[in-house]
Design an enzyme around this catalytic site. Structure first.
Site, PDB file in Angstrom:
ATOM      1  N   LYS A  22       0.833  -1.209   0.000  1.00 26.03           N
ATOM      2  CA  LYS A  22       0.000   0.000   0.000  1.00 26.03           C
ATOM      3  C   LYS A  22       0.863   1.253   0.000  1.00 26.03           C
ATOM      4  O   LYS A  22       0.613   2.191  -0.754  1.00 26.03           O
ATOM      5  CB  LYS A  22      -0.890   0.005   1.246  1.00 26.03           C
ATOM      6  CG  LYS A  22      -1.583   1.330   1.498  1.00 26.03           C
ATOM      7  CD  LYS A  22      -2.412   1.307   2.762  1.00 26.03           C
ATOM      8  CE  LYS A  22      -1.726   1.871   3.975  1.00 26.03           C
ATOM      9  NZ  LYS A  22      -1.575   3.329   3.998  1.00 26.03           N
ATOM     10  N   ASN A  23       1.870   1.272   0.852  1.00 23.60           N
ATOM     11  CA  ASN A  23       2.654   2.503   0.981  1.00 23.60           C
ATOM     12  C   ASN A  23       3.546   2.769  -0.231  1.00 23.60           C
ATOM     13  O   ASN A  23       4.122   3.841  -0.347  1.00 23.60           O
ATOM     14  CB  ASN A  23       3.503   2.473   2.261  1.00 23.60           C
ATOM     15  CG  ASN A  23       2.631   2.603   3.501  1.00 23.60           C
ATOM     16  OD1 ASN A  23       1.484   3.038   3.408  1.00 23.60           O
ATOM     17  ND2 ASN A  23       3.157   2.214   4.645  1.00 23.60           N
ATOM     18  N   CYS A 117      -4.534  12.878  12.757  1.00 20.55           N
ATOM     19  CA  CYS A 117      -5.182  11.591  12.559  1.00 20.55           C
ATOM     20  C   CYS A 117      -5.470  11.010  13.931  1.00 20.55           C
ATOM     21  O   CYS A 117      -5.232  11.650  14.945  1.00 20.55           O
ATOM     22  CB  CYS A 117      -4.366  10.673  11.670  1.00 20.55           C
ATOM     23  SG  CYS A 117      -3.041   9.881  12.508  1.00 20.55           S
ATOM     24  N   ARG A 122      -0.117  15.084  12.541  1.00 21.18           N
ATOM     25  CA  ARG A 122       0.787  14.595  11.490  1.00 21.18           C
ATOM     26  C   ARG A 122       1.044  15.767  10.549  1.00 21.18           C
ATOM     27  O   ARG A 122       0.333  15.969   9.578  1.00 21.18           O
ATOM     28  CB  ARG A 122       0.162  13.399  10.750  1.00 21.18           C
ATOM     29  CG  ARG A 122       0.071  12.187  11.649  1.00 21.18           C
ATOM     30  CD  ARG A 122      -0.504  10.995  10.955  1.00 21.18           C
ATOM     31  NE  ARG A 122       0.393  10.391   9.997  1.00 21.18           N
ATOM     32  CZ  ARG A 122       0.125   9.281   9.336  1.00 21.18           C
ATOM     33  NH1 ARG A 122      -1.008   8.655   9.527  1.00 21.18           N
ATOM     34  NH2 ARG A 122       0.981   8.788   8.477  1.00 21.18           N
ATOM     35  N   ASP A 306       4.982   1.333  11.680  1.00 21.37           N
ATOM     36  CA  ASP A 306       3.814   0.581  11.223  1.00 21.37           C
ATOM     37  C   ASP A 306       3.743  -0.843  11.772  1.00 21.37           C
ATOM     38  O   ASP A 306       2.763  -1.550  11.509  1.00 21.37           O
ATOM     39  CB  ASP A 306       3.801   0.516   9.687  1.00 21.37           C
ATOM     40  CG  ASP A 306       3.135   1.732   9.076  1.00 21.37           C
ATOM     41  OD1 ASP A 306       2.545   2.526   9.824  1.00 21.37           O
ATOM     42  OD2 ASP A 306       3.206   1.867   7.842  1.00 21.37           O
ATOM     43  N   ARG A 398      -8.446  -0.585   4.726  1.00 20.10           N
ATOM     44  CA  ARG A 398      -7.646   0.429   4.046  1.00 20.10           C
ATOM     45  C   ARG A 398      -6.296  -0.131   3.600  1.00 20.10           C
ATOM     46  O   ARG A 398      -5.740   0.331   2.603  1.00 20.10           O
ATOM     47  CB  ARG A 398      -7.379   1.618   4.983  1.00 20.10           C
ATOM     48  CG  ARG A 398      -8.530   2.554   5.161  1.00 20.10           C
ATOM     49  CD  ARG A 398      -8.048   3.770   5.916  1.00 20.10           C
ATOM     50  NE  ARG A 398      -6.697   4.114   5.500  1.00 20.10           N
ATOM     51  CZ  ARG A 398      -5.729   4.533   6.314  1.00 20.10           C
ATOM     52  NH1 ARG A 398      -5.951   4.697   7.583  1.00 20.10           N
ATOM     53  NH2 ARG A 398      -4.535   4.817   5.843  1.00 20.10           N
TER      54      ARG A 398
HETATM   55  C1  UD1 Z   1       5.296   7.358   8.398  1.00 23.42           C
HETATM   56  C2  UD1 Z   1       6.390   6.337   8.406  1.00 23.42           C
HETATM   57  C3  UD1 Z   1       6.079   5.386   7.295  1.00 23.42           C
HETATM   58  C4  UD1 Z   1       4.672   4.813   7.546  1.00 23.42           C
HETATM   59  C5  UD1 Z   1       3.629   5.935   7.675  1.00 23.42           C
HETATM   60  C6  UD1 Z   1       2.229   5.450   8.022  1.00 23.42           C
HETATM   61  C7  UD1 Z   1       8.721   6.726   8.995  1.00 23.42           C
HETATM   62  C8  UD1 Z   1       9.930   7.571   8.809  1.00 23.42           C
HETATM   63  N1  UD1 Z   1       7.658   6.997   8.233  1.00 23.42           N
HETATM   64  O1  UD1 Z   1       5.282   7.949   7.100  1.00 23.42           O
HETATM   65  O2  UD1 Z   1       7.034   4.373   7.238  1.00 23.42           O
HETATM   66  O3  UD1 Z   1       4.294   3.967   6.539  1.00 23.42           O
HETATM   67  O4  UD1 Z   1       4.048   6.798   8.689  1.00 23.42           O
HETATM   68  O5  UD1 Z   1       2.159   4.914   9.263  1.00 23.42           O
HETATM   69  O6  UD1 Z   1       8.727   5.805   9.772  1.00 23.42           O
HETATM   70  N2  UD1 Z   1       7.075  15.191   9.854  1.00 23.42           N
HETATM   71  C9  UD1 Z   1       7.123  16.552  10.050  1.00 23.42           C
HETATM   72  N3  UD1 Z   1       6.733  17.372   9.015  1.00 23.42           N
HETATM   73  C10 UD1 Z   1       6.324  16.880   7.817  1.00 23.42           C
HETATM   74  C11 UD1 Z   1       6.269  15.495   7.620  1.00 23.42           C
HETATM   75  C12 UD1 Z   1       6.653  14.670   8.668  1.00 23.42           C
HETATM   76  O7  UD1 Z   1       7.490  17.016  11.111  1.00 23.42           O
HETATM   77  O8  UD1 Z   1       6.000  17.676   6.927  1.00 23.42           O
HETATM   78  C13 UD1 Z   1       7.478  14.279  10.949  1.00 23.42           C
HETATM   79  C14 UD1 Z   1       6.336  13.413  11.425  1.00 23.42           C
HETATM   80  O9  UD1 Z   1       5.573  14.025  12.440  1.00 23.42           O
HETATM   81  C15 UD1 Z   1       7.080  12.181  11.927  1.00 23.42           C
HETATM   82  C16 UD1 Z   1       8.289  12.077  10.988  1.00 23.42           C
HETATM   83  O10 UD1 Z   1       8.425  13.377  10.412  1.00 23.42           O
HETATM   84  O11 UD1 Z   1       7.541  12.369  13.243  1.00 23.42           O
HETATM   85  C17 UD1 Z   1       8.141  11.057   9.879  1.00 23.42           C
HETATM   86  O12 UD1 Z   1       6.966  11.350   9.145  1.00 23.42           O
HETATM   87  P1  UD1 Z   1       6.717  10.826   7.681  1.00 23.42           P
HETATM   88  O13 UD1 Z   1       7.726   9.798   7.307  1.00 23.42           O
HETATM   89  O14 UD1 Z   1       6.472  11.937   6.763  1.00 23.42           O
HETATM   90  O15 UD1 Z   1       5.346  10.168   7.890  1.00 23.42           O
HETATM   91  P2  UD1 Z   1       4.623   9.372   6.854  1.00 23.42           P
HETATM   92  O16 UD1 Z   1       4.950   9.727   5.456  1.00 23.42           O
HETATM   93  O17 UD1 Z   1       3.220   9.414   7.327  1.00 23.42           O
END
Ligand code: UD1
Length: 419
Positions: A22-23, A117, A122, A306, A398
């Protein structure tokens, strides 16, 4: 709303094949917006999120069809709308992935702000700042992130802090069509990011450094349609393996990539699973007691956020005290209170769950709060004595294709009840 009824405990036994990730597929679908012509993506999982994303792409003017694991996305007639509306984005945060591609392809994008969420905030600030570094004017208007680059994007330099999968993908996609060279530092190296980069390269993009923390992207004028097969879902693989840890028994997992699941295997072995490769299969077995573990989630190649909830379900039955810390999302523990309804003993404080193992779990009605939390509750339900009802399984739909049928084929007594 559908729910699952599970009668436990039952050990697992049998074979299961891992589906496409999915990701990985969602950013690939967004990348099709950068390409002119018909992109064809295979090994696509038929999930609620894949369907949602297809709806979003159709809203933007892409003609799309998903059937028998093959997704065709036709962009020949161009993008019709540059707006990802609130009603779609609120159902699926991954909609933010269209921000970079729309901006790069059309010079403009409007994406509803995703908001928080179930487990907390997030943010998307890195997506915004990274695109600004490529020359985009970024603003917020009436709950929408608005990006404009009337003269087109130009290469730039940006450092992600912290490492972000989503922001790395978004800015990488935009940089592929920006004028000149872009350097991105502290990038995510998750397999899903590498897959996106490789698919873009296959379409004519010039990207160096995939799988490392620094990416160099030389912008090109246009991209050919995508042609790729989605990588196996390492989190789904990890979930089935964790199911054996929780419930005991033996399963054979087909179609997973050992290098992608390696960070998960270490923790499952610490829990007391025996896991070995047999040809293309991964054989996992647990017959002895579960042992307590100390786990910290980290960006790849660390242990994934995850998988934290599923491992907690196993730790709940371990012979001792486990410590589970989520450094990526310190509030991601909504499953702990639901696991406690099944008899687990868990205390959450400052981003760490202290899990005091109990001898047995007992069936009870529980509520799924998010995708991976629901997976953890299903696993715990298979191991718990008596009847467990897992409500709100639309969360699990999902990200897992027919999970109840596949677990039932492994011997779990689980069925879906339409409600
Ligand atoms: C994250 C996980 C991903 C997982 C997904 C859904 C990591 C690094 N990423 O991806 O493997 O599939 O959740 O569960 O493990 N952040 C910011 N600002 C931003 C974007 C992110 O501060 O604009 C921070 C987030 O709060 C978090 C970290 O960066 O602490 C990693 O976030 P990110 O990898 O972007 O999250 P996802 O893409 O949702």
């Amino acid at each position: 709303m559908d729910y699952f009824v599970i009668e436990g405990p039952t050990p697992l036994d049998g074979d299961v094949r891992v589906a496409g990730a999915k990701n990985a597929v969602l950013p690939l679908m967004a990348a099709a917006l950068l390409c002119r012509g018909e992109s064809v993506i295979t090994n696509v999982p038929d999930l609620r999120d894949t369907r949602f994303f297809l709806d979003l792409l159709r809203e933007l003017g892409v003609a799309g069809e998903l059937g028998a694991g093959t997704l065709r996305l036709e962009t020949a007639s161009g993008v019709r709308s540059v707006t990802a509306p609130y009603d779609i984005v609120r159902k699926m945060r991954a909609s933010i992935y269209v921000l970079g591609p729309l901006l790069a392809a059309c010079g403009e994008a409007r994406v509803s702000k995703p908001g928080g969420c179930a487990w907390g905030p997030r943010p998307v600030d890195l997506h915004v700042a990274g695109l600004a570094a490529l020359g985009a004017e970024m603003s917020e208007e009436h709950g929408y992130i608005v990006a404009r680059a009337p003269g087109g994007l130009r290469g730039g330099r940006y450092r992600f802090e912290p490492v972000s999968v989503g922001a790395t993908c978004n800015v990488l996609m935009a940089a592929a069509l920006a004028r000149g060279e872009t350097t991105l530092e502290n990038c995510a190296c998750e397999p899903e990011v590498v897959q996106l980069g490789e698919a873009l390269v296959g379409a004519g993009a010039r990207v160096e450094g995939l799988g490392t923390r620094t990416l160099h992207i030389q912008g090109v004028d246009e991209l050919q349609p995508l042609r790729c097969a989605v990588i196996p879902d390492r989190i789904e693989a990890g979930t089935f393996l964790a199911a054996v840890a929780v419930a005991g028994g033996r399963i054979r997992l087909a179609g997973c990539r050992l290098d992608h699941v390696a960070p998960i295997l270490g923790v499952l072995r610490d829990l007391g699973c025996e896991i070995r490769a047999e040809g293309d299969l991964l054989v996992a077995e647990r017959s002895g007691p579960l042992r307590p573990v100390k786990v910290e989630t980290e960006p790849f190649p660390g242990f994934p956020t995850d998988m934290q909830a599923q491992v907690m379900a196993a730790a709940a039955l371990a012979d001792g005290v486990s410590f589970i810390t989520d450094t990526i999302y310190p509030d991601r523990f909504t499953h702990a209170a639901e696991l406690e309804r099944l008899g687990a003993n868990i205390e959450v404080k400052n981003g760490t769950a202290t899990v005091i193992g109990v001898a047995a779990l007992q069936g009870a009605p529980v509520m799924a709060t998010d995708l991976r939390a629901s997976a953890a509750l299903v696993l715990a339900g298979i191991a718990a004595r008596g009847r467990t009802e897992v409500r709100r399984v639309y969360h699990i739909d999902r990200g897992y294709e027919r999970i109840e049928e596949r677990l039932a084929a492994l011997g779990a007594r689980i069925e879906r009840v339409a409600g």
